[in-house]
Write a protein that holds these residues in place. Structure first.
Motif, short mmCIF file in Angstrom:
data_model
loop_
_atom_site.label_atom_id
_atom_site.label_comp_id
_atom_site.label_asym_id
_atom_site.label_seq_id
_atom_site.Cartn_x
_atom_site.Cartn_y
_atom_site.Cartn_z
N ILE A 13 57.52 49.68 19.55
CA ILE A 13 58.29 49.90 18.22
C ILE A 13 59.14 48.56 18.03
N SER A 14 59.52 47.84 19.16
CA SER A 14 60.52 46.91 19.08
C SER A 14 59.65 45.62 18.49
N THR A 15 58.34 45.51 19.07
CA THR A 15 57.68 44.29 18.71
C THR A 15 57.18 44.52 17.33
N LEU A 16 56.92 45.66 16.88
CA LEU A 16 56.51 45.90 15.35
C LEU A 16 57.59 45.68 14.46
N ALA A 17 58.70 46.02 14.78
CA ALA A 17 60.13 45.90 13.95
C ALA A 17 60.50 44.57 13.88
N LEU A 18 60.26 43.61 15.01
CA LEU A 18 60.13 42.28 14.69
C LEU A 18 59.20 41.51 14.05
N VAL A 19 58.12 41.86 13.94
CA VAL A 19 56.95 41.59 13.13
C VAL A 19 57.04 41.74 11.77
N ALA A 20 57.33 42.92 11.18
CA ALA A 20 57.61 43.64 10.19
C ALA A 20 58.97 42.93 9.62
N LEU A 21 59.90 42.56 10.16
CA LEU A 21 61.05 42.06 9.52
C LEU A 21 60.96 40.88 8.63
N GLY A 22 60.09 39.85 8.94
CA GLY A 22 59.77 39.09 8.02
C GLY A 22 59.23 39.59 6.65
N LEU A 23 58.37 40.65 6.73
CA LEU A 23 57.59 40.93 5.55
C LEU A 23 58.67 41.79 4.65
N ALA A 24 59.61 42.39 5.32
CA ALA A 24 60.58 43.15 4.71
C ALA A 24 61.41 42.14 3.77
N ILE A 25 61.79 41.16 4.46
CA ILE A 25 62.68 40.26 3.90
C ILE A 25 62.16 39.70 2.56
N VAL A 26 61.00 38.98 2.82
CA VAL A 26 60.13 38.38 1.74
C VAL A 26 59.87 39.36 0.63
N PHE A 27 59.24 40.48 1.04
CA PHE A 27 58.57 41.53 0.00
C PHE A 27 59.76 42.41 -0.46
N VAL A 225 56.09 50.90 4.15
CA VAL A 225 55.26 51.93 3.36
C VAL A 225 56.08 53.33 3.88
N VAL A 226 56.37 53.52 5.17
CA VAL A 226 56.73 54.68 5.79
C VAL A 226 58.27 54.58 5.54
N GLY A 227 58.75 53.59 6.10
CA GLY A 227 60.22 53.55 6.10
C GLY A 227 60.89 53.21 4.91
N GLY A 228 60.47 52.50 4.01
CA GLY A 228 60.87 52.00 2.80
C GLY A 228 61.54 50.43 2.76
N LEU A 229 61.77 50.08 1.73
CA LEU A 229 61.97 48.58 1.53
C LEU A 229 63.64 48.57 1.21
N GLY A 230 64.16 47.63 1.68
CA GLY A 230 65.47 46.84 1.37
C GLY A 230 66.64 47.49 2.61
N SER A 231 66.19 47.98 3.60
CA SER A 231 67.28 48.27 4.46
C SER A 231 66.69 48.24 6.02
N LEU A 232 67.51 47.84 7.11
CA LEU A 232 67.27 47.48 8.11
C LEU A 232 67.03 48.88 8.91
N GLU A 233 67.72 50.05 8.56
CA GLU A 233 67.45 51.32 8.83
C GLU A 233 66.07 51.84 8.49
N GLY A 234 65.55 51.37 7.45
CA GLY A 234 64.10 51.85 6.74
C GLY A 234 63.16 51.32 7.55
N LEU A 235 63.35 49.93 8.04
CA LEU A 235 62.46 49.18 8.71
C LEU A 235 62.27 49.68 10.19
N ALA A 236 63.69 50.28 10.92
CA ALA A 236 63.37 50.64 12.21
C ALA A 236 62.76 52.10 12.24
N ILE A 237 62.85 52.89 11.04
CA ILE A 237 62.28 54.25 10.89
C ILE A 237 60.53 53.76 11.06
#
Length: 282
Positions: A13-27, A225-237
């Motif tokens: 979970i922690s490594t996927l959150a870090l990997v997805a963080l950049g995509l969450a910012i850019v996308f 897709v599952v967590g939603g865009l625009g928030s760190l909470e969504g990324l974590a979920i």
């Protein structure tokens, strides 16, 4: 559920959150569907290989990673990406081409063979009655601390406030004096750099090769897709749901079942809840 499985779940979970963080910012913030996101993870994973090939000491792996990824991201932003903000389909096609170019460049330099690197921290720690690699424990703790700092920065920083204003209304933000071009470039480079950092962190635990980025792109997209865009909470979920599903099913059944479940889950979210579990408007 065994202690090792719980620790593996925390790692995934922690490594996927870090990997997805950049995509969450850019996308999520810039409207760029960065299909080259996985390639920035791949470049970061090659940083120890680059450091060793240059004869540099191991402690320079982090600076080499950050400088290499940031330089590539800045060049791409100045030449291509800056013309594609808000043009999602065009950015998808352009960054898909960039991904192919980056893979071919790495393959030309390092070849197609697998690379492997040693972790900077060896040995195990006893946690919850189980022996677990000390390196993974340190990474989990570091990622949690990093996200806590990022959450605080996102809530309190003046730069974060300007980014939110730019995302909400770019024209109005520019009219009140916010340098949206510079802010967008900084956000893109930062997003790509976090992907590279994730690659560097994962490098001692994976096989490094030019095609490795595709899996990280797909799993990052599923998490958003599952967590939603625009928030760190969504990324974590999203990271928790995707990595948790894959890890648990992979442990009790097989990795194939885990991938299949994640795919079905993501399709259902795209169909029934396209905004994800928690999303803020861009």
């Amino acid at each position: 559920m065994s202690s090792v499985l719980l620790l593996n779940l925390a790692w995934q979970i922690s490594t996927l959150a870090l990997v997805a963080l950049g995509l969450a910012i850019v996308f999520g913030k810039l409207g760029i569907m960065n299909m080259a996101h996985g390639e920035f993870v791949m470049i970061g994973a090659y940083a120890p290989v680059i450091t060793a090939s240059l004869g540099l000491p191991g402690w320079l792996q982090l600076p080499v990673c950050l400088l290499t990824v940031a330089a590539v991201a800045l060049v791409l932003e100045r030449t291509i990406i800056r013309h594609l903000y808000g043009r999602m389909f065009d950015s998808l096609l352009a960054t898909w081409g960039i991904a192919i170019l980056l893979r071919e460049a790495v393959e030309l330099i390092f070849g197609r063979g697998y690379q492997s690197v040693n972790p900077p921290i060896t040995g195990t720690l006893s946690l919850f009655g189980a022996e677990y690699p000390a390196y993974r424990v340190a990474v989990i703790a570091g990622i949690l601390a990093g996200f806590a700092v990022l959450y605080w920065w996102n809530a309190r920083s003046r730069v974060a406030t300007r980014i939110k204003a730019m995302v909400g209304n770019p024209d109005l933000a520019q009219a009140i004096g916010i340098d949206t071009a510079r802010l967008s470039a900084g956000a893109f480079v930062f997003g790509c750099t976090t992907a590279g950092l994730a690659g560097l962190i994962l490098a001692p635990t994976i096989r490094i090769e030019p095609m490795m980025g595709l899996d990280y792109l797909i799993r990052s997209f599923f998490a958003l897709v599952v967590g939603g865009l625009g928030s760190l909470e969504g990324l974590a979920i999203g990271a928790g749901v995707i990595a948790g599903t894959q890890s648990v099913l992979g442990a009790v059944a097989s990795q194939t079942h885990g991938y299949l479940a994640v795919l079905v889950l993501s399709i259902l979210f795209l169909w029934l809840k396209p905004d994800g579990l928690r999303s803020s408007s861009r």
